[in-house]
Design a protein around this motif. Sequence first.
Motif, short mmCIF file in Angstrom:
data_model
loop_
_atom_site.label_atom_id
_atom_site.label_comp_id
_atom_site.label_asym_id
_atom_site.label_seq_id
_atom_site.Cartn_x
_atom_site.Cartn_y
_atom_site.Cartn_z
N LYS A 1 0.83 -1.21 0.00
CA LYS A 1 0.00 0.00 0.00
C LYS A 1 0.86 1.26 0.00
CE LYS A 1 -4.04 1.88 2.48
NZ LYS A 1 -4.94 1.64 3.63
N ILE A 2 0.56 2.16 -0.90
CA ILE A 2 1.33 3.40 -1.06
C ILE A 2 0.77 4.52 -0.19
CG2 ILE A 2 1.93 5.21 -2.71
CD1 ILE A 2 2.03 2.99 -4.87
N GLN A 3 -0.55 4.69 -0.24
CA GLN A 3 -1.19 5.80 0.46
C GLN A 3 -1.73 5.31 1.81
OE1 GLN A 3 -0.94 8.77 -0.62
NE2 GLN A 3 -0.44 8.50 -2.77
N LEU A 4 -0.90 5.41 2.83
CA LEU A 4 -1.31 4.98 4.17
C LEU A 4 -2.33 5.94 4.75
CD1 LEU A 4 2.18 3.91 5.54
CD2 LEU A 4 0.40 2.44 4.55
N PHE A 5 -3.32 5.38 5.46
CA PHE A 5 -4.44 6.16 5.95
C PHE A 5 -4.33 6.41 7.46
CE2 PHE A 5 -8.73 6.38 7.82
CZ PHE A 5 -9.24 7.46 7.13
N GLY A 6 -4.29 7.67 7.85
CA GLY A 6 -4.40 8.04 9.25
C GLY A 6 -3.17 7.72 10.08
N PRO A 7 -3.15 8.22 11.31
CA PRO A 7 -1.96 8.06 12.16
C PRO A 7 -1.67 6.61 12.54
CG PRO A 7 -3.77 9.11 13.37
CD PRO A 7 -4.17 9.09 11.93
N ARG A 8 -2.70 5.78 12.69
CA ARG A 8 -2.43 4.39 13.10
C ARG A 8 -1.65 3.65 12.03
NH1 ARG A 8 -4.67 -0.57 12.19
NH2 ARG A 8 -4.36 -2.14 13.83
N GLU A 9 -2.12 3.70 10.78
CA GLU A 9 -1.40 3.01 9.71
C GLU A 9 0.02 3.56 9.57
OE1 GLU A 9 -3.18 2.55 5.90
OE2 GLU A 9 -5.01 1.63 6.69
N LYS A 10 0.16 4.88 9.66
CA LYS A 10 1.48 5.47 9.47
C LYS A 10 2.44 5.12 10.60
CE LYS A 10 -0.46 9.21 6.71
NZ LYS A 10 -0.92 10.62 6.67
N SER A 11 1.90 4.77 11.76
CA SER A 11 2.75 4.37 12.88
C SER A 11 3.18 2.91 12.80
CB SER A 11 2.03 4.62 14.21
OG SER A 11 0.98 3.69 14.41
N ILE A 12 2.44 2.10 12.03
CA ILE A 12 2.72 0.66 11.94
C ILE A 12 3.50 0.31 10.69
CG2 ILE A 12 1.67 -1.63 11.72
CD1 ILE A 12 -0.74 -0.55 13.29
N TYR A 13 3.09 0.88 9.56
CA TYR A 13 3.56 0.40 8.26
C TYR A 13 4.52 1.38 7.59
CZ TYR A 13 -0.55 -2.56 8.85
OH TYR A 13 -1.49 -3.44 9.34
N ALA A 14 5.44 0.83 6.82
CA ALA A 14 6.20 1.61 5.86
C ALA A 14 5.39 1.68 4.57
CB ALA A 14 7.56 0.94 5.59
N PRO A 15 5.46 2.78 3.83
CA PRO A 15 4.69 2.87 2.58
C PRO A 15 5.36 2.10 1.45
CG PRO A 15 5.94 4.88 2.91
CD PRO A 15 6.16 4.04 4.14
N GLY A 16 4.54 1.56 0.58
CA GLY A 16 5.07 1.01 -0.66
C GLY A 16 5.49 2.13 -1.60
N ASN A 17 6.16 1.76 -2.69
CA ASN A 17 6.65 2.80 -3.60
C ASN A 17 6.48 2.44 -5.07
OD1 ASN A 17 8.61 0.87 -3.99
ND2 ASN A 17 10.23 2.01 -2.94
N ALA B 1 -4.47 -5.08 -11.87
CA ALA B 1 -3.60 -4.53 -10.83
C ALA B 1 -4.32 -4.58 -9.50
CB ALA B 1 -3.19 -3.10 -11.16
N MET B 2 -3.54 -4.41 -8.42
CA MET B 2 -4.10 -4.29 -7.08
C MET B 2 -3.79 -2.90 -6.53
SD MET B 2 -3.15 -7.97 -5.34
CE MET B 2 -1.39 -7.90 -5.72
N LEU B 3 -4.75 -2.33 -5.82
CA LEU B 3 -4.54 -1.23 -4.91
C LEU B 3 -5.14 -1.66 -3.57
CD1 LEU B 3 -5.38 1.95 -7.05
CD2 LEU B 3 -3.11 1.06 -6.46
N ILE B 4 -4.89 -0.89 -2.51
CA ILE B 4 -5.42 -1.24 -1.20
C ILE B 4 -6.15 -0.04 -0.62
CG2 ILE B 4 -4.88 -1.97 1.15
CD1 ILE B 4 -2.42 -3.43 0.03
N CYS B 5 -7.45 -0.17 -0.41
CA CYS B 5 -8.31 0.77 0.31
C CYS B 5 -8.07 2.22 -0.11
CB CYS B 5 -8.13 0.57 1.81
SG CYS B 5 -9.49 1.25 2.81
N TYR B 6 -7.45 3.02 0.74
CA TYR B 6 -7.28 4.46 0.52
C TYR B 6 -6.61 4.77 -0.82
CZ TYR B 6 -6.40 9.28 2.24
OH TYR B 6 -6.36 10.65 2.43
N ASP B 7 -5.74 3.86 -1.29
CA ASP B 7 -5.08 4.04 -2.58
C ASP B 7 -6.06 4.39 -3.69
OD1 ASP B 7 -2.37 3.41 -1.87
OD2 ASP B 7 -2.76 1.27 -2.10
N VAL B 8 -7.20 3.69 -3.73
CA VAL B 8 -8.11 3.81 -4.87
C VAL B 8 -8.78 5.18 -4.93
CG1 VAL B 8 -10.30 2.98 -3.87
CG2 VAL B 8 -9.71 2.40 -6.24
#
Length: 254
Positions: free
Chosen positions: A111-127, A140-147
Motif C-alpha cells: 500500500k502506497i497511500q497509508l491512511f491516518g496516524p495508526r497506519e502510518k505508525s505501523i507500516y512503511a509505505p510502498g513505492n 492490478a491491485m490497490l489497497i483501500c485508501y489508494d483507490v
Amino acid sequence: MPFAIALWQTTSPEGSDDTAFAAIDAALRAAAVQGAVTLVAPEIYLPGYNQPDIPARAQPRGGPWHQRLAALTRQHGCGIVIGYAERDGDHVYNSAVAIDATGREISHYRKIQLFGPREKSIYAPGNAVSTFDLNGIRTAMLICYDVEFAHLNRTLAAQGTRLLLVPTANPEPNTHVSRLVVPAHAINHGLTIAYANYCGTEGDITYCGTSIIAAPDAAILGMAGTTETLIVTDIARQPDPALLQTQLTDFRPV
C-alpha cells in the motif's frame, strides 16, 4: 467469454489463523462452485486489520500464510487476492498478494497511500504499482485508501490496466467511497473496480460494508449491504459505448 470474479465481504478473524483459514476455505469453495476465477478479500485479513499486535504477527512474503493460501487455491481451483501484514526485515507493510488457481503467486503489492496516524505508525509505505495478467486481462491491485487517489488510477490505466482489485477496510460512515468514489474512478479511467470491504465490528472500528464491483461505464455489477456477503459477478459484459470516457487521452497537464 464469461469472466467471473468473487467479492467477499466478511468479518475480521480478529487474530485467529484457525478462524481466518476456515473462512477462506469456505469462501473459496463457494466461489469456485460458481465459476469464479479469483476471490477478492479484505485488507489485512491476515491477521485482521484492527489487531493490536500487528508488528508481532506480521509474516514474510512466501511464509506460512502464503503456503496455506496456495494449498487452498489449488484445492478449490480458484485464485485469491487478499490483504496481509508483511514483515520484511525491520519493516512492516500493508500488503496484498494475488495467488492463482494453481497456487502460484502472480502479483504482490504494498500500500502506497497509508491512511491516518495508526497506519502510518505501523507500516512503511510502498513505492510502486505493478500489473499482471488475469485470465487474459491486464489487472492490478490497490489497497483501500489508494483507490481514492486519481493519479494511481490514471497511472495504472496508462499501463493498460482494465481490472483493479482492491482489498479494503473502510469504516463507518464512509459509504461515499463505495457509492460515489469507486464508480467515478471506474468510469473516468476505464476500469472495472472490485472493492472488497469488511463488515461488522473489530475493536473500536465498525466497518461500513457496501463492497462493490463497478464497471467502466459506472454500472454497478454487484454491491453488498452491511452483512457478510459473497458476490460472484461476470465482468465480461460490454459497457455502454455512449458512456465510455476518453479522459486518459484527452488529459492536458497544466
